[in-house]
Design an enzyme around this catalytic site. Structure first.
Site, short mmCIF file in Angstrom:
data_model
loop_
_atom_site.label_atom_id
_atom_site.label_comp_id
_atom_site.label_asym_id
_atom_site.label_seq_id
_atom_site.Cartn_x
_atom_site.Cartn_y
_atom_site.Cartn_z
CB ILE A 1 -8.60 -17.38 5.90
CG1 ILE A 1 -8.47 -16.04 5.15
CG2 ILE A 1 -10.05 -17.70 6.17
CD1 ILE A 1 -9.13 -16.05 3.78
N GLY A 2 -5.64 -16.43 7.81
CA GLY A 2 -4.21 -16.23 7.64
C GLY A 2 -3.84 -14.94 6.96
NE ARG B 1 -7.53 4.94 5.41
CZ ARG B 1 -8.27 5.32 6.46
NH1 ARG B 1 -9.56 5.02 6.50
NH2 ARG B 1 -7.72 6.01 7.45
CG LEU C 1 -7.27 -0.88 6.00
CD1 LEU C 1 -8.33 -1.76 6.66
CD2 LEU C 1 -7.63 0.59 6.19
CE LYS D 1 5.62 -5.94 9.44
NZ LYS D 1 6.07 -6.27 10.83
CD GLN E 1 -3.87 -11.60 1.63
OE1 GLN E 1 -3.39 -12.72 1.52
NE2 GLN E 1 -5.15 -11.36 1.47
N GLY F 1 -6.71 -9.80 -1.53
CA GLY F 1 -6.39 -11.22 -1.56
C GLY F 1 -6.37 -11.84 -2.94
CD GLU F 2 -10.12 -14.10 -4.43
OE1 GLU F 2 -9.51 -14.82 -5.24
OE2 GLU F 2 -10.88 -14.54 -3.55
#
Length: 731
Positions: free
Chosen positions: A482-483, A616, A618, A621, A626, A688-689
Site C-alpha cells: 500500500i506504499g 525493532r 527493520l 529509511k 512512515q 503506520g498508525e
C-alpha cells in the site's frame, strides 16, 4: 554476508513508481474492456419513484455507445451478508440496488456501461430522478433529539442510537468501561468538550475496479487492501463459492483505511460484467470518493480529568458521541487510549453511536486514537497548567507500568525514554511556561507536546515459498503493498532468515490465490506477515540441509540435486500472539514548534521532534518515512481538513484542503529500537498508525502556548485564530 534487516534499503518497487511503470488497478487493460459510470442520489432521504427510474434508464439506454444500464428495477437479487461480517465491521447490511429507497446523498442508484468512458459519462448525465423526499437526520443531535423510527427491511436499515460493546473483533477493547469509585473524587479538575469534523481519506489513487467473468469464475482487479476479505464479501453478495472469485491488487496508491473493505461499486461492477459478458472498468471520480469509500465520522467528546496537587491522576472520564450510517455499523473508538495510557484509580469511558442519513464511515489512519488522543492530550496540557506541572513531568508522573483494564504487563515499554529523549532533542527545558512568551520576527511562537500510542497487533497469516532452479527464493502471501514498503521489508526478513543475499529474495503480494493474510491495516502487516515469512525462511533452511550464502552456491546445489527445488517449495501458516502473555503497545512522544501570525490568522508548524518505541526497526529509511507521513496526516487533521457540506441537505460544497510540501516542518525522527519478541519472532510492532496519534494535540498545545488561546475544535482554522478572545495572557 551483510544483514539485510536494519539497513535503509530502497523500496524494491521504487524505480517503477517514480518512472511511471508501476501498475495499479486502473491501469489494467483487457481485450474487449468497456467502461462504467455510477449515478448517485442527490437527496439525503426518501424514495425514487419507479416511473422516473424507468424513464431515466430508458433515456440512458438510447445514448450513443451504451451497452447496459443497471438499476434497482433490473438488478439481479443480491444476497445479504452473513451477520459476522456486518455486526461490527463497516460492511453494508443492505445489498446495493436492492430497493428504491435513499439513505444518503451519493447513494448508488444506477450504473451505466458503454463502449467508452466518455459515452458512459454522457449517458449517466442524462439520468435524473423524481424523489418522494422524507425528513433526514444529518447529525447525531438530530438522532438523539427525536424518537427513533422503526427499522426497515428486517434490520438492513436501522435508526436511532446504540452503545457498542467493543471495537470490531477485539473483545478486550471495551468501548464502555467504568472502573474504580462511582463518584468523582475531589481534586484539581479540568473538564472540556472537544469536537472533530468529518475527515476524508483522499488517497492519491482513486478507487478503481476491473471485473470480468470466464464461465463461472470472477476475476476482479481492485484497489483494495483486504483481498481475502473482499473475496469473501463479494462471493456472499453474489451467492457464489469463494473459490470462484479471484482478487488482484498488486499495488495500492494510498488508502489510509478507505480501501480496507468491500464497497458497493465493486459489487455493481461485477454484476455489470456478468450482464454484458465483457470486462467492465469502473473508476470513481474524486467527488464520488467522498460518498462511496468511507470517511472518519464526526466526534463530540467530553473529557474530565481530576488530579491531586502533585499532578497524580485521581479520575479520568472520556465520553464520546459519534456517527454511522443507517445501513452499516462503525464506531470510532475514541476512548480506548484513555483506558490505559495513564494510571488512574477511577475510569469512565463510553461511546454512543447515532445512525444518520450519511454514507458509511470506516477506519481512517489512527482510528479512534487520532481524534481521541487529540482530546485526551489537550486535556492533559490543561491539567499540567492547572497543577503547575511541566507537561512532560505530568506524563512521567502518571505513567502506568501495566495495562490497567487487564492488569497484564507490557511486552516492552519505553514511554519514559521517549519523553525524556524527545525533550532533550527538542530543547524543551528552554520552554517558558507562560503562553505568549516566545516571539520571532513579529510572529508568536509556541512549543507544544503530546504522547503517542497505538496497539501492537498480530494475526495469523500464511506464506508460500517457491525456489526456482536459477537460485531465486520467492515468498508470497495474500497481503498488499500500500506504499509503505511491505515488499521491501518482507524481502529483508526473508534474506536474513534464509541466510541468502537480498538480491536472491523476492516477496510477492496482491493476489487472493496466495496464502491467506489479513487486511493491511491496524499497523499489523509487518508483525503478521513478517512472522509467516520468518517461519517459512527457517523451514527453508532446515529443508535445504546445508549452509549456502550466495546465489551461485544455491544454483550449483540445485543443479546437482534437482529434487531440492520441489522440497524447497511449500506453504506455512503463522499464528497470532500468545493471548495469555504480555500485551504489546507502541508509545512515543511528539514535540513541535508553531508560528502563529495573528494579523492574518495563519498557523504554521515549523519544527517537529518525534521519538518512538515501536519495537525493532527493520528499515530505518522506510520507518522514518512512515512517521513523517503520519505526522503530515495529523498536521492536516489539526489545521486544514474537514469535509464541507450543506447542513440542510447533506450535499458536498466547497473544497477539501490538504497539507502540501510547503507545510512540511523540519523533522527530527528517531526510534528507541528495542525488539519486542513478546508480539512476534521478528521483534517488530507496527509504525503506520502511531505517526498520526497525538499530532493534532501537540499542535493545538503549541498554538495555545503561542497565543494563550485554547482551541478544542478541529481543524484550527484561520477564523478561529482571528476570533477575539479573552485571556489573562492576551497582550
Amino acid at each position: 554476508m551483510t544483514a539485510a534487516i536494519g539497513r535503509p534499503v530502497d523500496r524494491v518497487e521504487g524505480r517503477e513508481k517514480v518512472t511511471g511503470a508501476a501498475g495499479y488497478a486502473a491501469d489494467t487493460v483487457i481485450d474487449g474492456m468497456v467502461h462504467a459510470v455510477l449515478v448517485q442520489s442527490t437527496i439525503a432521504k426518501g424514495r425514487v419513484t419507479a416511473e422516473s427510474m424507468a424513464a431515466a434508464a430508458a433515456a440512458a439506454e438510447q445514448a450513443p455507445g451504451v451497452l447496459f444500464v443497471l438499476t434497482p428495477l433490473n438488478c439481479p437479487p443480491l444476497h445479504v451478508l452473513p451477520v459476522d461480517m456486518t455486526w461490527d465491521l463497516p460492511l453494508e447490511r443492505r445489498p446495493p440496488l436492492s430497493d428504491l429507497t435513499v439513505q444518503h446523498v451519493g447513494q448508488h442508484l444506477a450504473l451505466v456501461v458503454a463502449g467508452s468512458l466518455e459515452e458512459a459519462t454522457h449517458a449517466a448525465s442524462l439520468m435524473t430522478f423524481d424523489y418522494d423526499t422524507a425528513p433526514a437526520q444529518l447529525t447525531a443531535a438530530d438522532v438523539l433529539g427525536a424518537p427513533a423510527p422503526a427499522d426497515e427491511k428486517g434490520g438492513q436499515i436501522r435508526y436511532g442510537s446504540y452503545q457498542p460493546d467493543h471495537f470490531v473483533k477485539l473483545d478486550e477493547e471495551k468501548l464502555q468501561d467504568s472502573r474504580g469509585p462511582a463518584e468523582e473524587p475531589d481534586g484539581i479538575r479540568v473538564a472540556s468538550r472537544f469536537r472533530t469534523p468529518i475527515n476524508a481519506h483522499y488517497p492519491i489513487e482513486l478507487s478503481a475496479t476491473v471485473a470480468y467473468w470466464e464461465a463461472d469464475m470472477l476475476t476482479v482487479h481492485d484497489s483494495t487492501r483486504w483481498i481475502t476479505g473482499e473475496r469473501r464479501a463479494l462471493a456472499a453478495y453474489l451467492g457464489i463459492a469463494e473459490d470462484r472469485v479471484r482478487i488482484l491488487s498488486p499495488l495500492v496508491g494510498g488508502a489510509f483505511g478507505s480501501k480496507s473493505f468491500l464497497w458497493m461499486h465493486v459489487v455493481l461492477c461485477a454484476v455489470a460484467a456478468r450482464a454484458v459478458a465483457r470486462p467492465v472498468k469502473l473508476v470513481l471520480t474524486r467527488t464520488q470518493m467522498f460518498s462511496s469509500t468511507g470517511h472518519r465520522p464526526r466526534t463530540e467528546q467530553q473529557v474530565a480529568l481530576v488530579a491531586d496537587t502533585d499532578g497524580a491522576l485521581l479520575s479520568t472520564e472520556q465520553h464520546t458521541i459519534t456517527e454511522t450510517s443507517t445501513v452499516a455499523h462503525f464506531c470510532e473508538p475514541v476512548g480506548l487510549t484513555a483506558r490505559f495510557l495513564y494510571r488512574s484509580p477511577r475510569m469512565s469511558v463510553s461511546h454512543t453511536v447515532a445512525r444518520i442519513n450519511a454514507p458509511t464511515p470506516c477506519f481512517m489512519r489512527g482510528p479512534g486514537e487520532a481524534p481521541g488522543m487529540f482530546a485526551l492530550e489537550v486535556a492533559m496540557d490543561e491539567l499540567a497548567e492547572a497543577t503547575g506541572t511541566d507537561p512532560v513531568a505530568l506524563r512521567l508522573r502518571n505513567d502506568s507500568a501495566r495495562d490497567q483494564p487487564s492488569g497484564r504487563a507490557w511486552s516492552g515499554k519505553h514511554f519514559r525514554e521517549c519523553l525524556l529523549d524527545g525533550a532533550e532533542r527538542f530543547g524543551w527545558s528552554q520552554r517558558p511556561a507562560v503562553p505568549r512568551s516566545l516571539r520571532r520576527d513579529g510572529i508568536q511562537v509556541g512549543w507544544g507536546m503530546a504522547a503517542a500510542s497505538y496497539p501492537g497487533r498480530r494475526m495469523p497469516s500464511g506464506c508460500r515459498v517457491v525456489t526456482t532452479p536459477d537460485g531465486q527464493i520467492r515468498f508470497a502471501a495474500a497481503t498488499h503493498e500500500i506504499g509503505t514498503g511491505v515488499r521491501t521489508v518482507m524481502a529483508q526478513i526473508g534474506a536474513d532468515v534464509t541466510g541468502m543475499p537480498l538480491e536472491a529474495v523476492i516477496f510477492e503480494s496482491g493476489d487472493s490465490l496466495f496464502p491467506d493474510a489479513p487486511y493491511s491495516g491496524a499497523s499489523q502487516t509487518t508483525a503478521t506477515v513478517g512472522s509467516a515469512v520468518a517461519l517459512a525462511g527457517r523451514q527453508w533452511r532446515q529443508r535445504l540441509g546445508t549452509a549456502v550464502t550466495s546465489v551461485s552456491e544455491l544454483r550449483e546445489l540445485l543443479r546437482a540435486a534437482p529434487e531440492l527445488c520441489e522440497r524447497l517449495c511449500f506453504t506455512v501458516t503463522s499464528g497470532g500472539p500468545d493471548e495469555t502473555g504480555p500485551l504489546s503497545q507502541s508509545f512515543g512522544a511528539y514535540f513541535c514548534e508553531v508560528e502563529v501570525d495573528e494579523e492574518i490568522g495563519r498557523a504554521s508548524v515549523t519544527r517537529w521532534t518525534a521519538v518512538l518505541d515501536c519495537g525493532r526497526v527493520l528499515n530505518p529509511k522506510l520507518a522514518a518515512n512512515q512517521v513523517m507521513g503520519g505526522i503530515t496526516f495529523g498536521l492536516g487533521m489539526a489545521l486544514l481538513e474537514q469535509v464541507p457540506y450543506d447542513a440542510r441537505t447533506g450535499q458536498l460544497i466547497g473544497e477539501y484542503y490538504l497539507p502540501t510540501h510547503a507545510d512540511r516542518p523540519e523533522f527530527d525522527i528517531s526510534f528507541i529500537d528495542v525488539p519486542d519478541y513478546g508480539l512476534d519472532p521478528v521483534g517488530v510492532r507496527g509504525i503506520g498508525e502511531i505517526g498520526i496519534c497525538g499530532v493534532p494535540a501537540a499542535i493545538a498545545n503549541a498554538v495555545y502556548h503561542a497565543t494563550g488561546k485554547r482551541l478544542r475544535d478541529l481543524p484550527i482554522t484561520l477564523e478561529s485564530l482571528l476570533e477575539p478572545f479573552a485571556s489573562e495572557y492576551t497582550s
